[in-house]
Scaffold this active site. Structure first.
Site, PDB file in Angstrom:
ATOM      1  N   SER A 149       0.695  -1.134  -0.066  1.00 20.70           N
ATOM      2  CA  SER A 149       0.045  -0.023   0.034  1.00 20.70           C
ATOM      3  C   SER A 149       0.796   1.243   0.014  1.00 20.70           C
ATOM      4  CB  SER A 149      -0.847  -0.141   1.005  1.00 20.70           C
ATOM      5  OG  SER A 149      -0.184  -0.111   2.472  1.00 20.70           O
ATOM      6  N   SER A 173       3.858  -4.037   2.498  1.00 15.50           N
ATOM      7  CA  SER A 173       3.655  -2.933   1.927  1.00 15.50           C
ATOM      8  C   SER A 173       4.765  -2.035   1.851  1.00 15.50           C
ATOM      9  CB  SER A 173       2.564  -2.081   2.655  1.00 15.50           C
ATOM     10  OG  SER A 173       1.096  -2.627   2.546  1.00 15.50           O
TER      11      SER A 173
END
Length: 465
Positions: A149, A173
């Site tokens: 992310s 992430s």
């Protein structure tokens, strides 16, 4: 350079503004730029940079090391007075009441936070896209994902927007965007870097704490190491923070590296095998001893991660998230759940107990092999929205392609990523895993690879002039 008074902050500010403008249109990585404000702060602090450089000792080094260093914080992290909507339109009016520990530590060391980078909704996808600010592009190629992310962080630092970017990692992430964008990172051991979100309306559940970590992304491994030192300073708001030393005893003799044997059900692309072999050769030439071996139960470790994170999210967060998120989010999250077992209370307790056994097995493994060389993904980097294609495609990505990334989170181990080479003009990185609180060993190995492979971002910049 600034600390040693070889260069003033003024040229650095001009360089920053110019590259920021050129790169942002190419990537859409930055969501809210504080570059002008940061440059004004830099100008006010020019004299401080010289004064700081005259200090001595480890604490002074930390104080001075980030002077005039342009840094970016990800949207999920809180920066006082700045929006903290985490990719969710319903949160667009949220304003952070205080700096997170990472931002506080960076500022305390003299870093200039120049803006916030884009994330997917709730930072819960491996692809960076959201209804508020749209898709973040990969500066190498808009047809491949920048990851997630922390995709905005990885894309920005690769393109030259800032020197250090911040991200966090509960399933890859930090490491996945580093791979996709051809930059370096370290997912530290759980508890190494303090974490706290002053905008959160409730405390995070326990396993989310134990599997997640804050960390830096940068173009150079040396900058990752520097930022790790700065970010790791104590903060009383995180009860899980651990005051562990940043370096441990050096293993005797040549360090043995385990080149992780890839499970037979993972269809490995030849370009990935070649990159792993190239990284192993770089390590061998740097004095390491590399042997291909089986690592402890990577399939079982990944399944434990998947079961724990999915069930904890379903119980604690799912209903609230689904009310305010997009159809793309629903598709991606639905796909992530397809490989998870539904756990009742007893099965949940068994999963957390299995986690302890996995950690023990890996710790014993590190007694013989202090460093593990593993893939980040076994396939070429996918398209920018591949996790919205189908549930099967999401399962294929997380289980079939990036298994070695997400598995490490449930173990709480440090994992560095360093770019090795380009294939068809796209970066390929590898992962270096070490024992608990031995980030130094992972980064040493990453630096040895970087010394021979070079800094890939420099090649990217040649195409951006």
């Amino acid at each position: 350079m600034v600390r040693g008074r070889h260069r003033s902050r003024d040229p650095q500010r001009r360089d920053l503004r110019g590259r920021d403008r050129r790169s942002a249109s190419r990537t859409d990585a930055r969501r809210q730029s504080a570059a002008e404000r940061g440059c004004r702060r830099s100008q006010r602090g020019s004299a401080e940079g010289c004064a700081c450089g005259r200090q001595t000792g480890p604490r002074a080094a930390r104080s001075a090391c980030c002077t005039a260093c342009p840094s970016r914080s990800r949207r999920m992290s809180t920066t006082e007075g700045r929006p903290n909507f985490n990719g969710v339109p319903a949160n667009k009016d949220f304003v952070a009441p205080s700096d997170s520990p990472v931002v506080h530590n960076l500022k305390k060391a003299g870093a200039i936070v120049i803006g916030l980078t884009n994330t997917p909704e709730f930072s819960f996808r491996g692809f960076t896209d959201n209804p508020l600010h749209g898709l973040t592009l990969n500066p190498w190629d808009p047809n491949i994902t920048c990851g997630g992310s922390s995709g905005g962080a990885g894309s920005a630092v690769a393109a030259g927007i800032g020197t250090i970017a911040h991200g966090n990692d509960i399933g890859g992430s930090l490491r996945w965007p580093a791979h996709c964008n051809g930059v370096a990172t370290i997912k530290p051991t759980q508890g190494r870097i303090p974490a706290f979100n002053g905008s959160a309306t409730a405390e995070r559940p326990m396993l989310a704490h134990l599997m997640s970590a804050q960390g830096p992304l940068a173009r150079h491994v040396g900058d990752v190491r520097l930022a790790l030192d700065v970010m790791s300073q104590a903060d009383p708001r995180d009860p899980w923070w651990v005051p562990a030393p940043l370096a441990g005893p050096r293993p005797k003799g040549p360090i043995k590296v385990a080149l992780a044997r890839i499970p037979e059900d993972m269809d490995v692309d030849p370009s990935v095998r070649a990159a792993l072999r190239q990284a192993a050769d770089h390590l061998e030439r740097s004095g390491y001893r590399v042997t291909e071996v089986d690592v402890p139960d990577i399939d079982g470790v990944w399944q434990t991660w998947c079961d724990i994170i999915t069930n904890e999210t379903v119980v604690m967060q799912e209903a609230g998230m689904l009310k305010v998120t997009s159809e793309d989010f629903h598709k991606a999250w639905g796909g992530m759940k397809t490989k998870a077992n539904v756990l009742d209370l007893k099965a949940w307790m068994q999963a957390t107990a299995a986690r302890n056994g996995h950690i023990r097995a890996w710790q014993l493994f590190f007694e013989e092999y202090p460093v593990v060389l593993a893939p980040t993904t076994v396939k070429p980097t996918p398209g920018p929205r591949d996790d919205t294609v189908s549930a099967d495609r999401v399962k294929e990505i997380f289980w079939g392609e990036i298994r070695f990334i997400s598995a490490i989170n449930v173990l709480g181990l440090p994992g560095a990523v360093v770019p090795v080479t380009l294939h068809d003009g796209k970066p390929i990185g590898v992962q270096l895993i070490a024992g608990r609180y031995r980030e130094d060993l992972a980064l040493d190995a990453a630096a040895a690879i970087e010394k021979r492979a070079g800094v890939l971002a420099h090649r990217l910049w040649e195409t951006m002039e």
